[in-house]
Design an enzyme around this catalytic site. Structure first.
Site, PDB file in Angstrom:
ATOM      1  N   ARG A 295       4.921   0.494  -9.212  1.00 33.16           N
ATOM      2  CA  ARG A 295       4.575  -0.507 -10.222  1.00 33.16           C
ATOM      3  C   ARG A 295       4.597   0.146 -11.589  1.00 33.16           C
ATOM      4  O   ARG A 295       3.840   1.095 -11.823  1.00 33.16           O
ATOM      5  CB  ARG A 295       3.159  -1.024  -9.881  1.00 33.16           C
ATOM      6  CG  ARG A 295       2.774  -2.319 -10.524  1.00 33.16           C
ATOM      7  CD  ARG A 295       3.310  -3.471  -9.687  1.00 33.16           C
ATOM      8  NE  ARG A 295       2.956  -4.746 -10.291  1.00 33.16           N
ATOM      9  CZ  ARG A 295       1.938  -5.471  -9.889  1.00 33.16           C
ATOM     10  NH1 ARG A 295       1.183  -5.071  -8.899  1.00 33.16           N
ATOM     11  NH2 ARG A 295       1.668  -6.618 -10.484  1.00 33.16           N
TER      12      ARG A 295
ATOM     13  N   THR B 180       4.709  -2.398 -17.853  1.00 33.97           N
ATOM     14  CA  THR B 180       5.246  -3.757 -17.703  1.00 33.97           C
ATOM     15  C   THR B 180       4.718  -4.454 -16.440  1.00 33.97           C
ATOM     16  O   THR B 180       4.908  -5.657 -16.261  1.00 33.97           O
ATOM     17  CB  THR B 180       6.784  -3.728 -17.594  1.00 33.97           C
ATOM     18  OG1 THR B 180       7.117  -2.993 -16.403  1.00 33.97           O
ATOM     19  CG2 THR B 180       7.424  -3.059 -18.778  1.00 33.97           C
TER      20      THR B 180
ATOM     21  N   ASP C 242      -7.204   0.553   2.457  1.00 41.48           N
ATOM     22  CA  ASP C 242      -5.874   1.029   2.057  1.00 41.48           C
ATOM     23  C   ASP C 242      -5.128   1.504   3.299  1.00 41.48           C
ATOM     24  O   ASP C 242      -5.462   2.534   3.891  1.00 41.48           O
ATOM     25  CB  ASP C 242      -6.016   2.175   1.041  1.00 41.48           C
ATOM     26  CG  ASP C 242      -4.664   2.575   0.465  1.00 41.48           C
ATOM     27  OD1 ASP C 242      -3.731   2.874   1.259  1.00 41.48           O
ATOM     28  OD2 ASP C 242      -4.509   2.573  -0.765  1.00 41.48           O
TER      29      ASP C 242
ATOM     30  N   ASP D 172      -3.584   5.115   3.171  1.00 41.66           N
ATOM     31  CA  ASP D 172      -4.603   6.168   3.310  1.00 41.66           C
ATOM     32  C   ASP D 172      -5.108   6.250   4.735  1.00 41.66           C
ATOM     33  O   ASP D 172      -5.310   7.337   5.274  1.00 41.66           O
ATOM     34  CB  ASP D 172      -5.788   5.889   2.373  1.00 41.66           C
ATOM     35  CG  ASP D 172      -5.470   6.276   0.932  1.00 41.66           C
ATOM     36  OD1 ASP D 172      -4.486   7.016   0.706  1.00 41.66           O
ATOM     37  OD2 ASP D 172      -6.211   5.834   0.027  1.00 41.66           O
TER      38      ASP D 172
END
Ligand code: URA
Length: 208
Positions: free
Chosen positions: A103, A107, A199, A202
């Protein structure tokens, strides 16, 4: 509009509960994610194309069926890697491509940092795998990369989805069907799925 299939099978419910539990070890989490991916793939590949072949059994020459279509598994790095082995156990001849997306911090756009895809995307059943369908931003980008490389039949396979992510895929890629082991309540302020499982990357790889 993409169809969304949420699996309703006792084994999948049971195994999902195991991986949702925060006490579940890395080893058990990884194994169970793969088991769920395998169970899902069994059903998702129901419409794979078949062709007739002649087979000589110990008794006689007979006409039987064999797969006429390749399966290509494409994990979105890195958590998607956790679903690959479970599907390959079932489909050992499946080819595996890899897509990495990040990402852009300024932006907020999804950007590709890696893509290595096998040939034959245009004829294959392509299973794009990522355990968590949260905002849907990475999956939208990954699907676009697959389409740009010729993929015609793409199925998005995730363990846990949020309604927000499902809507984003449906809007951007209405031709791509979505397969989930569970559809959860939604996203929290940090874009984690609630109740989710934390997550996934993880937990799969023991990082934090
Ligand atoms: N990615 C994850 O690993 N977990 C979430 O809940 C959302 C995105």
């Amino acid at each position: 509009m993409s169809n969304v299939l949420v699996f309703d099978h006792p084994l999948i419910h049971h195994k999902l509960t195991l991986i949702r539990n925060k006490e579940t070890t890395t080893k058990s989490f990884y194994e169970t994610v793969n088991e769920i991916a395998g169970l899902m793939a069994y059903e998702i590949t129901r419409d794979l194309k078949l062709k007739n072949v002649e087979v000589e059994t110990p008794i006689m020459l007979s006409t039987q069926k064999t797969l006429a279509q390749d399966v290509i598994i494409v994990p979105i790095l890195r958590a998607g890697l956790g679903m690959v082995d479970g599907i390959r156990t079932l489909i050992p001849n499946a080819k595996v491509g890899h897509i990495g997306i990040y990402r852009d911090e300024e932006t907020f756009e999804a950007k590709q940092y890696f893509a290595k895809l096998p040939e034959g995307l245009d004829q294959a059943m392509v299973l794009l795998v990522d355990p968590m369908l949260a905002t849907g931003v990475s999956a939208v980008k990954a699907i676009q990369i697959l389409k740009d490389n010729g993929a015609q039949s793409i199925k998005l396979v995730c363990m846990v989805g949020a309604p927000e992510g499902v809507a984003v895929i449906q809007e951007a890629h209405p031709d791509v069907n979505i397969y989930l082991a569970a559809l959860d309540e939604g996203l929290n302020d940090a874009n984690y799925i609630v109740p989710g499982l934390g997550d996934a990357g993880d937990r799969l790889f023991g990082t934090k």
